[in-house]
Every structure is written in C-alpha cells, then in structure tokens.
Scaffold this motif. Structure first.
Motif, PDB file in Angstrom:
ATOM      1  N   ALA A  47      -1.537   1.417  -1.494  1.00  0.00           N
ATOM      2  CA  ALA A  47      -2.957   1.081  -1.518  1.00  0.00           C
ATOM      3  C   ALA A  47      -3.741   2.080  -0.666  1.00  0.00           C
ATOM      4  O   ALA A  47      -3.223   2.637   0.299  1.00  0.00           O
ATOM      5  N   ASP A  48      -4.972   2.274  -1.023  1.00  0.00           N
ATOM      6  CA  ASP A  48      -5.859   3.127  -0.257  1.00  0.00           C
ATOM      7  C   ASP A  48      -6.323   2.349   0.978  1.00  0.00           C
ATOM      8  O   ASP A  48      -6.631   1.154   0.869  1.00  0.00           O
ATOM      9  N   PRO A  49      -6.389   2.986   2.138  1.00  0.00           N
ATOM     10  CA  PRO A  49      -6.845   2.272   3.343  1.00  0.00           C
ATOM     11  C   PRO A  49      -8.214   1.616   3.195  1.00  0.00           C
ATOM     12  O   PRO A  49      -8.489   0.595   3.821  1.00  0.00           O
ATOM     13  N   SER A  50      -9.069   2.151   2.312  1.00  0.00           N
ATOM     14  CA  SER A  50     -10.396   1.551   2.112  1.00  0.00           C
ATOM     15  C   SER A  50     -10.310   0.180   1.432  1.00  0.00           C
ATOM     16  O   SER A  50     -11.251  -0.610   1.487  1.00  0.00           O
ATOM     17  N   GLU A  51      -9.174  -0.128   0.785  1.00  0.00           N
ATOM     18  CA  GLU A  51      -8.989  -1.412   0.112  1.00  0.00           C
ATOM     19  C   GLU A  51      -8.497  -2.506   1.049  1.00  0.00           C
ATOM     20  O   GLU A  51      -8.507  -3.679   0.697  1.00  0.00           O
TER      21      GLU A  51
END
Length: 91
Positions: A47-51
């Motif tokens: 997952a992207d850290p922004s998620e």
C-alpha cells in the motif's frame, strides 16, 4: 512481507501496518493493525503510505469490530415481547 510493512487487503481495500505473520496449514496469514484481524497473504498488496491512516489504541477500542453494537441489539431483542405478533408475508 515483514512486520511494519503497509499492505492493502484487495477485496475491501483495508490498509494497515503488519503486526504479525503466521503460517498455518500451508497458508500465510498477516495481521493488520487497523482491524487487528488476520488476512490471507495472497490477497494483500503493498500500500502507498498516503492510504494509511494510523489508528490510536483508544479509537481501535471504541471500534471493537462492532461488538458493542451487537450486544446492544441483542439486549433490545430480548426486551421485545413477540408473543402477540403474527407472521405475515407473501407466499
């Protein structure tokens, strides 16, 4: 895949940080901090850290997987007198 990685469970898009990894019956299971549940590793992707939304212990306890709401519903159902109710419906 290791403890601390951010992963997304593809069926529900749940994103969490890995807190534990276990193997059972030939399958790898990964626990995510967001729900504190184990997920089949084959259905997890990076997952992207922004998620990721960090969840505090207080919030996690308040969420409790809906257990408190379920207990409230059970109590309400026990208080309802159904002795005079008749089933109805098409059939």
């Amino acid at each position: 895949m290791k403890v601390g990685d951010l992963l997304k469970y593809t069926p529900t898009s749940t994103v969490g940080k890995v807190t534990d990894i276990r193997e059972r019956d030939g399958k790898v299971w990964v626990r995510l901090d967001f729900t504190d549940l184990y997920y089949d590793a084959s259905l997890l992707i990076p997952a992207d850290p922004s998620e990721y939304i960090a969840v505090s212990f207080k919030e996690r306890k308040a969420y409790d997987g809906g257990r408190e709401a379920l207990e409230d519903l059970k109590r309400e159902l026990e208080e309802v007198d159904t002795s005079e109710m008749m089933p109805s419906g098409g059939g």
